[in-house]
Design a protein around this motif. Structure first.
Motif, PDB file in Angstrom:
ATOM      1  N   GLU A 247      -7.095   2.226  -9.350  1.00 40.97           N
ATOM      2  CA  GLU A 247      -7.037   3.522  -8.636  1.00 40.97           C
ATOM      3  C   GLU A 247      -7.155   4.715  -9.588  1.00 40.97           C
ATOM      4  O   GLU A 247      -7.101   5.855  -9.164  1.00 40.97           O
ATOM      5  CB  GLU A 247      -5.707   3.631  -7.866  1.00 40.97           C
TER       6      GLU A 247
ATOM      7  N   ASN B  50      -1.352   3.741  -4.555  1.00 40.83           N
ATOM      8  CA  ASN B  50      -0.991   3.073  -3.315  1.00 40.83           C
ATOM      9  C   ASN B  50      -0.511   1.651  -3.553  1.00 40.83           C
ATOM     10  O   ASN B  50       0.324   1.141  -2.814  1.00 40.83           O
ATOM     11  CB  ASN B  50      -2.203   3.034  -2.373  1.00 40.83           C
ATOM     12  N   HIS B  51      -1.083   1.009  -4.568  1.00 40.44           N
ATOM     13  CA  HIS B  51      -0.651  -0.357  -4.873  1.00 40.44           C
ATOM     14  C   HIS B  51       0.854  -0.434  -5.132  1.00 40.44           C
ATOM     15  O   HIS B  51       1.482  -1.454  -4.891  1.00 40.44           O
ATOM     16  CB  HIS B  51      -1.364  -0.873  -6.140  1.00 40.44           C
TER      17      HIS B  51
ATOM     18  N   LEU C  67      10.067   8.494  -6.668  1.00 47.07           N
ATOM     19  CA  LEU C  67       9.988   9.921  -7.012  1.00 47.07           C
ATOM     20  C   LEU C  67       8.819  10.260  -7.933  1.00 47.07           C
ATOM     21  O   LEU C  67       8.273  11.353  -7.864  1.00 47.07           O
ATOM     22  CB  LEU C  67      11.292  10.378  -7.688  1.00 47.07           C
TER      23      LEU C  67
ATOM     24  N   GLY D  26     -11.908   5.513  -9.825  1.00 49.61           N
ATOM     25  CA  GLY D  26     -12.968   5.274  -8.863  1.00 49.61           C
ATOM     26  C   GLY D  26     -12.761   5.965  -7.527  1.00 49.61           C
ATOM     27  O   GLY D  26     -13.694   6.484  -6.925  1.00 49.61           O
ATOM     28  N   LYS D  27     -11.526   6.009  -7.050  1.00 45.49           N
ATOM     29  CA  LYS D  27     -11.327   6.517  -5.697  1.00 45.49           C
ATOM     30  C   LYS D  27     -11.508   8.033  -5.583  1.00 45.49           C
ATOM     31  O   LYS D  27     -11.459   8.580  -4.497  1.00 45.49           O
ATOM     32  CB  LYS D  27      -9.962   6.077  -5.164  1.00 45.49           C
TER      33      LYS D  27
END
Lengths: 385, 385, 385, 385
Positions: free
Chosen positions: D338, D77-78, D71, D341-342
């Motif tokens: 994350e 994503n990791h 939630l 940089g992304k």
């Protein structure tokens, strides 16, 4: 007008009773444009009495709040500008307690009015529309709430033992009805009915048969397992596009987990019972299922004519019929003319009532209507041939 | 089967005759998903004969090109994958001359087949469907082309003296029809009709009156000038949303320039003639106009029952009726079962024919259908009450 | 101004030479908003000379057609209203032959003007911009055409032996460049350069290395086979969203058929050659590939400083740099001020040139720019560290 | 680690202090994808400590609730799957009181851990990131809340005397800075800074001047009144499209009522003060304003180099610079890689801090970043030349 008052009070209390299990957080979100938050239903039904009765008929009536008409008008262009339908879930204020105050304020003024000598037949008729309107919103409040809670990965429970299902394990019979001229619709001179049920009129029907019971979860599961969602032959062209674009493979609220089927309900997540009647089905799916069965949906006239011969009232039953005006239908003057007529395009008629329909709010001439893709109502299937 | 051959040849030539005024550039663009380029119409109508007749019934038939079935299938899921409908305008190849070669090839094989001993009643019936299908595409070819050319600021002329309008200056009478039981629809055992016209069946109608003539440009202009597009009371809720979101204030192809009204036509841009029948109107607009007039659109049954008493055939006339199956309607087996049935949701029935309808391709039981927002067909309004 | 005339003629003819293999059908479609049809490129480059030179400087010049300025203006707000960019593919008229007449008419007037005593340095500079502009459209004409033809299931051939690829089988070296202060950009007082190359200015660079050659198809295939499109760690957040929403799993124009890789080219569909340099890659993919390799893209300053030490010119090479104004950059007065400056946001700089770039239209200071998702140009990857 | 604990406690309490004026209803809605509800901010910042510290470093730690990671993960994503960003406003449960329990639970475990012998430098560094992360969310909590309340026609007051504005009536000076080589960015061996501030590196700057103060409401009003929103010459092409498509004619939260200007603030609706610094402006508007003034926005290097010479900290100041990696920037291993940089594409750098930035959470090397169209942060304009 004691009976009018009693009825008014009973129905108004019922709405609040439905909200009793709610937390304040539950009153707020609007996860889809077709859903409204409980706070909004509570306020909108109240605004209906304020706008259409108190402002016009109660001497020196002061509105509860000058902006509430803007906030809680649903779609009445006659009444003026309003909050965008999609913005009902962004309103943190008025607070939930403000809305309950609003209800109390309006209820007191309504009782004053109804007790006073000022109450007329015209007012009485408007109250009747208002309480019927509130009953419609009672059902929407429940179906909207179910939709909102269903999106929560915690699968919240609204209320234990609140299942909205019935057992349908009986044998299915196809009841035969003879061809002939029948009269359908409601006579407006008699007891209350909505304008879309007028005029009562003659229809000619061919011989047909109609099922004695609703389609069950188990029967629909067989359709899924037979690849029904993959076979274009059973679907309307728009329905087939709709299931592919929305990746629909099963009725709303069904979940397959580790090989078993579950259903989200207002009792939380429960195992799917194959003997219960199917619910939350779109018209597209209903038609595809019927096609797969080598049958069809009844027309609304067929349904009405046959309705005394079967048990109904646990699911709104999709018919083949489009929602169109009856012969002689006329749009009423003023805002209440917007109640039904302007929606008579691209929608389908549903007949019957559901386990969530308010007591006393059903009759065999009642015409409910939704777009063919909508699934969040307690909709079901009865077959004809 | 000499009469079948003659008819086949006549109708196939007619399609090419319609394309005679075109430049190669005109065969290509597809400015909207609902429009198809002339090249596609020429090829698709040919593919219909190749796919449904030659491949099945002509011995050792070699298809003209292995990819044409993918390129020119319109919507038949039975036949397999196909070019996306929205991609018909990106195909620079096959060249226009290749398509004419394709037509020639298929026509020769069809004539061989029809002249041979192999031709059966079954084939003859399929040819009848094929030529009726081609006639439908002749009209679409013209209305699609008009749509494409209309978007060009140079207002190209398709053909001088190609007006598609008629004079409607006569007096309007409201023809009375008595209540009673009437029979509508087509008897499938008689001459050719589409499956959606079956079965012929009884309907009960109340007393009604219906206009002897179509609504004219001048009458519709009065609606515009009276503020009809701004007054929500005349509109369906969806119609009112549609005109606002698409900024629609007038029929398709009308232009107001320096205070005068013009109309794009296949003759180029011409002054609007108030005595001509209105065209290119959506169902939403038709209903709003009727509402403003204190009248309504007829149902399709009313239209059919009264149709012998008025002149029709210059505009497809919107009815109040939704496009639904008639009693006893059954979807045919195989690909041709996709011809009509799968479109029976969210569309309205139009009756009559238009100035662009192929000769011999109209009858009073014919059921044309489009979505309520579509304007690019030669649609018009006849009032009822 | 004989050299100006010769150059003008040479470049104008080159555009028409590129169109020589085309059929009339090929001149029309626009399958995506970022693509323009050949007809439009032919007309727009001509309009540029008419609008910016002939109308202003040629005495008594009559425009070829009063509506062409509306039809063929690309994006110059100064010049007035124009056809929507997305509507370039719906114009069946003017015909292709009309556009060639337009080119001839403008060319004759341009030659008159340039031969006359009226020709000034100002005009000469505008002609230089006009021919450079036309060279840019020569490359776009080819890349746009490739995009259009690629969508055709028939995989049409534009021209045999028109491969736009080079062999890159040599060993890859990482060329070292020392840290220090370097001067980049173009001096506007010297020979022609675009305003976005001004001013020449100092930049400080750290030590870096840069690859001697472009990434090949084979190297990129290894990235695909290693699961590069599934591993979020290599991607920008927006890039990862972009590949999932658009279901991108490989460079544009690559096709896997029966286990083998093919590439659509202007020669038709050909087997993928692993030793050829990669093309048609987005910035997102280029960055993910570099990240996977443990390297990065060079900045535009690094690229320019190192560019004398490696071979370039076969692919537009994505850099890490955003397309931003150089120090001292100023937007020119009038319509030509819209040429570059207004695009300086959300785009990335590409350096070098491609096999489709017009001869003489490249220099090491040249700044090409596209949005990070665009793949339809002849883009490639050079790594740095 | 007493100082770490003290700091942890101080910052965690601060977040709850910011929520003190809220009603439960205020914690729920999410009116736009870029906004998160207060409930979510409270939970997400807590989840950060649970996920990155307690689960890894605290022996036998039991997560508070097994579904909270799903939630309340934002974009890592990791860490696995997560609630769709756009669905944060549909969660009626967990209740607000559950979230406060969650905070208490995690805080107690964090204090145990930090007091125990298990606490290491590695943990200490993660706590530093966690509290900096929470400070970022403190500012977002305020700006998101302002956005939500601003959409309510009742213009709710968050807190009296909570103005977030400063007086800027002083004289504007253009501070001159000499050309030369400067060092910018943060040295990662020194005190805490985010990875996007690394490495410190040399940049060469030309001579420039920069304004001593921020642009005021009054100055921006002059731009509006001069027709700045109608004149395409001042705008990026994408910016001009953006203002037309979104009908933007003024900064977010400005309202013109009966000829006077007002501004929605967390104090409610207040008259616009022309001497206060402008806020809630997009990069597109900032650039257009600068262009109209004959100036430009500074680059981030210019801003940092000059920042000791002017007062800053009341508005996040848009720079001309795109958000790109500094030389030597490396993405960290694992989920914290994350963090920054992304997002380095299609965003612009903002420098400084705002009146809503947490105390101690600003430094001259800090690089904030948003998309060019975003207005809901406390953004402002400083001009350069």
């Amino acid at each position: 007008m004691p009976s009018v008052i009693t009825n008014y009070q009973k129905i108004r209390s019922k709405t609040e009773e439905l909200c009793q299990p709610l937390e304040i957080e539950d009153y707020i979100p609007q996860p889809a444009e077709f859903v409204s938050p409980p706070k909004w239903h509570l306020a909108h039904t109240t605004w209906f009495f304020e706008e259409f009765i108190l402002r016009k008929y109660k001497k020196d009536y002061q509105v509860f709040h000058p902006k509430y008409s803007f906030l809680f008008n649903s779609y009445y262009n006659h009444v003026g500008k309003r909050t965008l339908r999609s913005n009902r879930g962004i309103l943190t204020r008025p607070l939930v307690c403000d809305i309950y105050d609003y209800r109390k304020y309006v209820d007191e003024h309504m009782q004053d009015l109804l007790n006073s000598g000022e109450a007329t037949d015209e007012i009485s008729q408007l109250v009747t529309i208002g309480v019927n309107h509130e009953q419609q919103h009672q059902e929407l409040l429940i179906t909207d709430l179910k939709y909102t809670l269903s999106l929560n990965p915690l699968y919240p429970v609204y209320k234990p033992d609140y299942s909205l299902v019935s057992d349908m394990a009986a044998e299915d019979l196809m009841i035969p009805i003879d061809a002939g001229l029948y009269r359908i619709g409601a006579d407006k001179s008699k007891k209350f009915s909505f304008d879309n049920e007028h005029n009562a009129h003659e229809v000619y029907l061919n011989d047909f048969t109609i099922s004695s019971k609703l389609v069950t979860n188990g029967e629909y599961l067989a359709f899924i397992e037979a690849g029904g969602y993959e076979d274009f032959r059973f679907w309307h062209d728009e329905g087939y596009t709709w299931i592919r674009e929305n990746e629909i493979q099963k009725p709303l609220y069904w979940h397959k987990m580790d090989g078993s089927w579950f259903q989200y309900s207002l009792e939380g997540l429960v195992p799917l019972n194959p003997d219960h009647e199917l619910g939350h089905i779109s018209f597209y799916e209903a038609t595809a299922f019927a096609q797969w069965k080598g049958k069809r949906l009844p027309t609304e006239a067929e349904w009405e004519v046959a309705s005394d011969k079967f048990k109904w009232g646990t699911r709104w039953e999709w018919t083949q019929s489009a929602y169109l005006p009856y012969p002689g239908y006329e749009i009423a003057e003023g805002a209440l003319g917007e109640y039904n007529g302007k929606f008579m395009v691209n929608q389908k008629v549903l007949r019957g009532a559901s386990n969530a329909t308010a007591e006393g709010h059903s009759r065999k001439t009642y015409r409910n209507f939704f777009h063919p893709q909508h699934q969040w109502q307690l909709t079901g299937i009865r077959l004809a041939k």
